[in-house]
Design a protein around this motif. Structure first.
Motif, mmCIF file in Angstrom:
data_model
loop_
_atom_site.group_PDB
_atom_site.id
_atom_site.type_symbol
_atom_site.label_atom_id
_atom_site.label_comp_id
_atom_site.label_asym_id
_atom_site.label_seq_id
_atom_site.Cartn_x
_atom_site.Cartn_y
_atom_site.Cartn_z
ATOM 1 N N TYR A 5 0.681 -1.238 -0.005
ATOM 2 C CA TYR A 5 -0.008 0.138 0.092
ATOM 3 C C TYR A 5 0.808 1.405 0.056
ATOM 4 O O TYR A 5 0.399 2.238 -0.470
ATOM 5 C CB TYR A 5 -1.068 -0.017 1.249
ATOM 6 C CG TYR A 5 -0.218 0.283 2.533
ATOM 7 C CD1 TYR A 5 -0.580 1.903 2.933
ATOM 8 C CD2 TYR A 5 0.129 -0.619 3.445
ATOM 9 C CE1 TYR A 5 0.446 2.157 4.217
ATOM 10 C CE2 TYR A 5 1.043 -0.075 4.443
ATOM 11 C CZ TYR A 5 0.983 1.109 4.978
ATOM 12 O OH TYR A 5 1.684 1.457 6.072
ATOM 13 N N GLN B 144 -7.306 4.835 -3.950
ATOM 14 C CA GLN B 144 -8.053 3.824 -4.201
ATOM 15 C C GLN B 144 -7.272 2.485 -3.990
ATOM 16 O O GLN B 144 -7.653 1.539 -3.322
ATOM 17 C CB GLN B 144 -8.906 3.869 -5.269
ATOM 18 C CG GLN B 144 -10.119 4.729 -5.133
ATOM 19 C CD GLN B 144 -11.151 4.743 -6.415
ATOM 20 O OE1 GLN B 144 -10.674 4.961 -7.761
ATOM 21 N NE2 GLN B 144 -12.342 4.738 -6.062
ATOM 22 N N LYS B 145 -6.283 2.707 -4.660
ATOM 23 C CA LYS B 145 -5.455 1.380 -4.855
ATOM 24 C C LYS B 145 -4.858 0.987 -3.581
ATOM 25 O O LYS B 145 -4.774 -0.128 -3.082
ATOM 26 C CB LYS B 145 -4.326 1.417 -6.079
ATOM 27 C CG LYS B 145 -4.791 1.347 -7.368
ATOM 28 C CD LYS B 145 -3.612 1.474 -8.303
ATOM 29 C CE LYS B 145 -3.974 1.331 -9.883
ATOM 30 N NZ LYS B 145 -2.898 1.724 -10.612
ATOM 31 N N GLU C 146 -7.543 -0.637 -1.315
ATOM 32 C CA GLU C 146 -7.690 -1.819 -1.940
ATOM 33 C C GLU C 146 -6.502 -2.787 -1.252
ATOM 34 O O GLU C 146 -6.721 -3.953 -0.745
ATOM 35 C CB GLU C 146 -7.747 -1.950 -3.304
ATOM 36 C CG GLU C 146 -8.045 -3.363 -3.808
ATOM 37 C CD GLU C 146 -7.738 -3.479 -5.331
ATOM 38 O OE1 GLU C 146 -7.646 -4.203 -5.787
ATOM 39 O OE2 GLU C 146 -8.309 -2.521 -5.969
ATOM 40 N N PRO D 21 -7.119 -2.016 3.633
ATOM 41 C CA PRO D 21 -8.483 -1.238 3.897
ATOM 42 C C PRO D 21 -8.513 -0.429 5.312
ATOM 43 O O PRO D 21 -9.118 0.474 5.460
ATOM 44 C CB PRO D 21 -9.453 -2.435 3.858
ATOM 45 C CG PRO D 21 -8.918 -3.735 3.307
ATOM 46 C CD PRO D 21 -7.291 -3.525 3.355
#
Length: 505
Positions: free
Chosen positions: A455, A479-480, A483, A486
């Motif tokens: 991340y 957003q990645k 994902e 979280p």
């Protein structure tokens, strides 16, 4: 006049002392004499088998072909905590990815590299072949069958005139009626010649001759079925063998079948039932710990590893995994004790000194830190290990505030291993501090393409893009990042800010 040993007894002595080459040569000389002895023939097959023998229980590497073309899917959407294909479904309360790095398959890096920890279960072929296979990533080997092919070629090297036994001319039915010869012959065919089909035929004939009452042959048939990918048939054979004779090995084989079928809960039940019958058996306890670790249930895994150490206090895997767990749980002093224990046991390699250096640094024992890393660099066997040491030295340099040294260390990491995503990410952060926006952006893009499961590169790229006003790219990268992790609060706040920006447009 010196006393000379009888040749067959001499060959047997070589075999007992694991001098298999001399044993095989002596048996060959005995077999050249007019009546070829059955004892010499049997001993030579056993010696040749032992030369290439690989323990089937632990050696289990799943290749890309086996993963992507696997037709044994039970359910496409598994329930949480019941599948190894959904790594984020743990209820285990281990350290988050912010503290403990994860592999491409989404599982925390383990304290001990095993075949199963190196092969993740990618969902697509693209993901499977994207990143290089090191101890830190989870790219599977190209095909598990490759290893078996290489083992099979051993038969060509043993004899210049060709293979020792010509399998195509063997009358398997005749050998199946001689149990003592048949067992040695089966292991030779299975391990040395790697001819699973002929091995299966011999095992089927032998078990028929034994009136289906010999558990050993059932286990061998199960091994053949497993190698051929017929997991349900293998399961039946192992269960049948367990009914006749309770054996730890058979329990391990059965659990291995369930793990390949992606049924970790069933495998756990098999191990626990085995522990009821074999209380304190280390291999079963260790098997449970490994499954919990693969399912992200780190706290349960640590408990079972502690149980392993109660029975066998020199178990390297358990000590390494508990040490690694303490380190990532912010207890470097306790981790240091476990790694020192490994050192006392005679484990002397690059990885151990690397870990000792990190533990000493975070436990504020600075006098030992650099000497441990120096020893690790000296013991590094390949460039990937050297890259790991330089990367950790970069972290030490960041910790003491010497950013120039950190920059050089991360550069040296990339010199040794050009695919080191974490080093690209950290170099990008240092470039951002110097105000080199374009270099930082290029480095972060490289890091995120090499390791989409991390991340940090996505989040850093989102922050960088937001600073220079490129809100669309920032939102995509955020957003990645969400994902990949979280629960990351900073990413969630950034997405919230960006949504407010877009709402105002």
């Amino acid at each position: 006049m010196g006393l000379e040993l009888e040749p067959l007894f001499q060959a047997w002595s070589y075999f007992r002392r694991r001098k298999f080459r001399q044993c095989s040569d002596l048996c060959s000389q005995l077999l050249e004499r007019p009546p070829g002895e059955q004892a010499a023939w049997s001993l030579k097959t056993r010696a040749l088998t032992e030369m290439v023998y690989v323990d089937e229980i632990d050696m289990d590497q799943e290749g890309i072909a086996e993963m992507v073309l696997d037709e044994n899917a039970i359910a496409q959407v598994a329930r949480p905590g019941t599948s190894l294909k959904l790594p984020g479904t743990s209820q285990g309360g281990g350290p988050s990815p912010a503290v403990r790095p994860v592999t491409q398959s989404g599982r925390p890096i383990t304290g001990f590299v095993r075949p199963s920890t190196q092969s993740g279960r990618p969902s697509t072929m693209e993901q499977a072949i994207k990143t290089p296979r090191t101890a830190l990533t989870a790219r599977p080997i190209t095909s598990a069958s490759g290893r078996y092919v290489r083992l099979g070629t051993a038969s060509m090297l043993t004899n210049p005139d060709g293979p020792f036994i010509n399998l195509s001319r063997l009358n398997l039915a005749k050998y199946a009626q001689k149990p003592k010869l048949a067992k040695a012959l089966f292991e030779y065919i299975f391990h040395h010649e790697n001819d699973v089909k002929n091995a299966l035929d011999l095992a089927a004939l032998a078990t028929e001759h034994a009136q289906f009452k010999d558990w050993w042959w059932k286990v061998q048939i199960g091994k053949c079925y497993y190698r051929l990918g017929l997991y349900r048939e293998a399961e039946k054979q192992f269960k049948s063998a367990l009914k006749q004779q309770d054996m730890v090995d058979t329990i391990l084989y059965l659990a291995k079948v369930y793990l390949r079928l992606d049924q970790p809960v069933t495998a756990l039940n098999v191990f626990k039932q085995g522990l009821d019958r074999f209380p304190g058996e280390v291999t079963l306890t260790c098997g449970i710990a490994r499954i919990y670790e693969e399912m992200n249930n780190i706290s349960s895994a640590a408990e079972y590893y502690k149980d392993v150490l109660k029975q066998d206090n020199t178990h390297v895997e358990a000590i390494a995994c508990i040490g690694s767990n303490h380190f990532y749980s912010d207890q470097p002093e306790i981790a240091l004790r476990f790694y020192r224990r490994l050192l006392q046991m005679g484990v002397y390699n690059c990885q151990l000194f690397n870990n000792l250096g990190l533990c000493c640094f975070y436990a504020q024992q600075y006098d030992m830190t650099l000497s441990s890393f120096e020893r690790a660099l000296f013991l590094a066997e390949n460039q990937e290990e050297t890259a790991d040491v330089w990367y950790n030295l970069g972290h030490v340099a960041v910790g003491i505030g010497d950013l120039n040294l950190a920059y050089q260390c991360f550069r040296l990491t990339l010199v040794n291993n050009n695919d080191y995503a974490e080093a690209y990410n950290n170099l990008a952060v240092l470039e951002m501090r110097k105000g080199h926006i374009e270099q930082a952006r290029a480095l972060l893009q490289t890091a995120s393409s090499l390791a989409p499961h991390m991340y940090e590169p996505h989040f850093n790229f989102a922050i960088l893009s937001e600073k220079v006003g490129d809100l669309q790219r920032s939102y995509t990268a955020a957003q990645k990042s969400e994902e990949a992790f979280p629960g990351h609060v900073d990413t969630q706040q950034l997405i919230k800010q960006l949504k407010q920006h877009f709402a105002m447009l």
